[in-house]
Every structure is written in structure tokens, then in C-alpha cells.
Design an enzyme around this catalytic site. Structure first.
Site, mmCIF file in Angstrom:
data_model
loop_
_atom_site.group_PDB
_atom_site.id
_atom_site.type_symbol
_atom_site.label_atom_id
_atom_site.label_comp_id
_atom_site.label_asym_id
_atom_site.label_seq_id
_atom_site.Cartn_x
_atom_site.Cartn_y
_atom_site.Cartn_z
ATOM 1 N N LYS A 1 -0.566 8.788 18.318
ATOM 2 C CA LYS A 1 0.369 7.664 18.320
ATOM 3 C C LYS A 1 -0.187 6.581 19.238
ATOM 4 C CE LYS A 1 4.896 6.280 20.152
ATOM 5 N NZ LYS A 1 6.126 6.721 20.835
ATOM 6 N N GLU B 1 15.624 1.859 29.126
ATOM 7 C CA GLU B 1 14.816 3.063 29.320
ATOM 8 C C GLU B 1 14.559 3.372 30.795
ATOM 9 O OE1 GLU B 1 10.627 5.035 27.666
ATOM 10 O OE2 GLU B 1 11.196 2.996 27.094
ATOM 11 N N GLU C 1 8.178 10.734 16.227
ATOM 12 C CA GLU C 1 7.759 9.816 17.295
ATOM 13 C C GLU C 1 8.438 10.184 18.612
ATOM 14 O OE1 GLU C 1 7.971 5.031 18.381
ATOM 15 O OE2 GLU C 1 8.397 5.700 16.329
ATOM 16 N N LYS D 1 13.908 -6.139 18.712
ATOM 17 C CA LYS D 1 13.815 -5.878 20.148
ATOM 18 C C LYS D 1 13.739 -7.179 20.938
ATOM 19 C CE LYS D 1 11.694 -1.313 19.718
ATOM 20 N NZ LYS D 1 10.447 -0.509 19.846
#
Length: 444
Positions: free
Chosen positions: A185, A235, A279, A417
Site C-alpha cells: 500500500k 486521527e 486497507e 477530504k
């Protein structure tokens, strides 16, 4: 005399009387519950400036001025006393060949802090060897700030780095690298530069974002008057209380629906989507692998939960641990940052691909911002963020590329986003000026 003036006057008296061994002074403040620290911070002329509001809204802090600065968080952690905190962060690519102008890390022990914790207010000062300088700086504190006005700037144009054609090429190259087993990834980012009819103040952007984007850490870091990094990120990188550790894997994204029914459909799709769950699992596995040497025990949420924000929805899995003795917050920062959620997996291979292919240096974007204390430290991941440099305003967003990623879908994810901040100017952030497609399904 206002409560703040009384507290500063008392603090000045305590500084004058303090012994050579005194490290920190604390004065209780009696301020109205609706006191806005952003207004107060914006009026101050002391730098560095740091604003922090925790994701649960329990704590809000403004830190001003510097007693000491550090470019190594380990040194900072070793020199502070039990009740002191250093504020700052670690950049994504500072002091590398790619970005020599940006510091790799910057932390400062502030001269002054105003702290709101669970409804109680305190004013704190960290002592320095130069009392006259401390007192002179405190005399500069503005006691009667004006309210920061609402954003009235409008977007004239926007430009992207990379543009869509280059983005599509980057996605193809990343998928080729994954197919060739170079990495599993990689997270690729885009910088959106807004041209406004007149500049927006950092405090205006922060205040508008705090009012609009809940379930987020809100931060501002300004090393001087000309450069400011500001953001509202959902986050957490990590939080520790003594040996108790909390972190999380936040990866997998879809937009919000136009109504509750569509919103629920999108949420259920995300929770079931193989690609997004994969993911997220990659990020979990990376974090757990990095923490195993530092933890005596760990607990990982068995299934992802849904995090719903104003513009997007994410998958999240919480990770709790009990740290081994003698593990420092600086050690955790080294281990966890950058996570697979903002770099990729394996880390080194993903970072190499990013350095070779992204057309801009990230700087503080996707770094870590927060504080270090002896018993308590917390950092957020600096996504959903903007750099204000003079009249220039740059917004940042990234997307995780795994098998099944499609350039157009990932571009729409970047738009969603970026709209966390872009929408505060009351305009959508798509190229054609139309409302962004909220469905934006990804291939499974």
C-alpha cells in the site's frame, strides 16, 4: 481589573518571588464558560504560538513564547519536570534531501499556557533563568482581545499539485509497484492551492473549522508571524497515561449522504467493502507490529467501527496496550510515525515511492502534532490541514492506494477530504464548481 489581568498580576508576583529551583507556576483562573481562547491567542504577539483542543473537547490549551526549544523530542522529554509539557510536532519529510527547509521536529517549552480542562481554567508559566525577560514578555500580553471575525474571503481559483493527469499516472505507477510486490500500500497526497480575493487569517480558519468539524483534534502551530500550520484531524497517533497506551487505525473512506437514508447506505457499503477493510487491516497490522516490542500486552478491536464526520465517513479500529517499563513518548513517536495510514506498507518502500513521485514536499502535513509530558502525552496525525504562508493558502489530503484503486475515485476522495476546510469558504472544492459527488464508491 479582569480575571485574566488579576491572574497575570499574581503570576508576575510569584515569578518575582520564585526560588532558583522553581520550574513551573500555576494560577487558577475564573473565566466564563464561553471564553474563546482563539480570540485571545490571535491578539498575542508572542511566538511560537500553539493551539490545541482534544478530540473529546475536554482540554483546550494555548501555549505562547518559548523558554526552550528542541529539535529532538527525546531530549525534550528527558529535561522537563513532572508537570511540564513541550508542544510541537514532527514533520513528514523535514530535513531530508527533498525538504531541507522544513525542520524534522520542533518542540518548545512555552513561557505561558492558558489551560481549560473539564471546565476549570488555569494560567501557567514555565520558569527560565532570565526573570527580567520573562517579566518583560508577560507585560506584552494583550488583555482585551477583539473577537476573531468570520471568514469573508472567497475562492477565486484553485490549482493542484499533482494535476489529475499526473495523479492518474502516479496511481498507475503505484499499482504497478504493488503488482510487482514492491509494497502492499502507498498513500499519495495532493496539495490544493487556493487563490482568495483577500487573505484569510489563521485564527479565522481555525475558528471556523472548530465550529464546523466535530469529533476532531483542532490545532494551530505558528513558529513566526509569517507561517502557520492549522488543521482539524479526526486521527489520533497515540495517547499515553503512564504505561496505558491508546492508538488507532483510521483508514477506509466514503462520503456522507445527501439524506439519512443515503448516509446509511454509504455507511453499510463502507463497513462491508472488501477493499476498504483490507486497507484498514494493513494499518492495524503495521501498528501492532511496531508496538509489540514496546508493549507487555495489547488489545485490538476485532471489527472496524464507523467514524462519521461532516464530509466523510471512516473505518476505525482501536488499539490499546500496556507499555513496558522505560518506554518513552519519544520512542512511540519514532515507532508509529509515519503510520501506514499516511505513508504505506512497508514503510521504507512506500516512503521511497512517495519521495520519487509526489511533486511537492509534504512538510508538516501528515506529520504528528501534539505534546509530550512525563506522565501524559498525546499526538494527532496532521491530516485535514492547511499551511498559511503570507498570502498563500495550501490545503492537503491523501488517499491510500491498494489493489482495486481507481484514479478518478481516489481524486474524488481527495476532494471530499479537502472540503473539510475548503467548504468553510462556502464554495465546493471541485474543478467545475459543482457540488462534489457524495457517492464516490470505490471498487471492491
Amino acid at each position: 481589573m479582569t480575571a485574566l489581568q488579576q491572574a497575570v498580576a499574581l503570576l508576575i508576583t510569584k515569578i518575582k518571588q520564585a526560588s532558583i529551583t522553581t520550574q513551573r507556576l500555576l494560577v487558577k483562573l475564573e473565566l466564563p464558560a464561553n471564553t474563546d481562547l482563539i480570540d485571545w491567542m490571535a491578539a498575542q504577539t508572542l511566538f511560537p504560538k500553539f493551539y490545541w483542543q482534544s478530540r473529546d473537547c475536554r482540554e483546550e490549551v494555548v501555549a505562547l513564547g518559548q523558554v526552550k526549544t528542541f529539535t529532538d523530542p527525546l531530549i525534550a522529554e528527558q529535561v522537563i519536570t513532572d508537570d511540564q509539557r513541550v508542544w510541537g510536532g514532527r514533520s513528514f519529510d523535514g530535513h531530508t534531501d527533498r525538504n531541507r527547509r522544513c525542520l524534522s521536529s520542533f518542540f518548545f517549552l512555552p513561557l505561558l499556557e492558558i489551560i481549560r480542562l473539564d471546565g476549570e481554567w488555569h494560567l501557567a508559566a514555565n520558569m527560565s533563568d532570565d526573570k527580567p525577560r520573562m517579566l518583560a514578555m508577560l507585560q506584552k500580553i494583550e488583555m482585551h482581545p477583539e473577537a476573531v471575525t468570520d471568514i469573508d474571503s472567497r475562492i477565486l481559483s484553485r490549482s493542484y499539485s499533482p494535476d489529475f493527469d499526473r495523479w492518474s499516472t502516479m496511481i498507475d505507477q503505484a499499482l504497478t509497484g504493488i503488482a510487482n510486490n514492491e509494497f502492499e500500500k502507498v498513500v499519495l497526497a495532493r496539495r490544493t492551492t487556493l487563490q482568495l480575493d483577500h487573505p484569510v487569517l489563521p485564527a479565522q480558519l481555525l475558528k471556523a473549522s472548530r465550529g464546523s468539524n466535530s469529533n476532531s483534534f483542532h490545532f494551530l502551530m505558528a513558529l513566526d508571524a509569517g507561517h502557520c500550520f492549522v488543521g482539524s484531524t479526526p486521527e489520533r497517533l497515540f495517547q499515553r497515561h503512564d504505561r496505558a497506551l491508546q492508538t488507532e487505525a483510521l483508514a477506509g473512506t466514503i462520503g456522507r449522504g445527501a439524506d439519512s437514508q443515503e448516509d446509511q447506505q454509504l455507511a453499510q457499503w463502507l463497513l462491508a467493502d472488501t477493499k476498504n477493510r483490507y486497507e484498514n487491516r494493513l494499518v492495524v497490522d503495521d501498528i501492532v507490529g511496531r508496538l509489540v516490542p514496546q508493549c507487555e500486552s495489547m488489545n485490538v478491536s476485532p471489527v472496524p467501527e464507523l467514524v462519521q464526520l461532516r464530509k466523510v465517513q471512516h473505518l476505525k479500529r482501536s488499539i490499546d496496550g500496556q507499555l513496558n517499563d522505560a518506554v518513552l513518548s519519544a520512542d512511540l513517536l519514532d515507532s508509529l510515525q509515519p503510520t501506514a495510514a499516511i505513508a504505506g506498507l512497508p514503510r521504507d518502500a512506500a516512503l521511497h515511492f512517495i519521495a520519487e513521485h509526489e511533486p511537492f514536499a509534504r512538510g508538516w502535513y501528515s506529520g504528528a502534532v501534539g505534546y509530550i509530558g512525563q506522565q501524559h502525552s498525546e499526538f494527532c496525525v496532521a491530516i485535514r490541514s492547511a499551511m498559511i504562508s503570507g498570502d498563500d493558502l495550501h490545503l492537503f489530503a491523501g488517499a491510500g492506494i491498494v489493489p482495486g484503486s481507481v484514479a478518478d475515485s481516489e481524486w474524488k476522495e481527495l476532494d471530499r477530504k479537502t472540503s473539510t476546510l475548503c467548504s468553510l469558504f462556502e464554495q465546493p472544492c471541485s474543478d467545475d464548481g459543482k457540488i462534489i459527488d457524495k457517492m464516490g464508491y470505490k471498487s471492491a
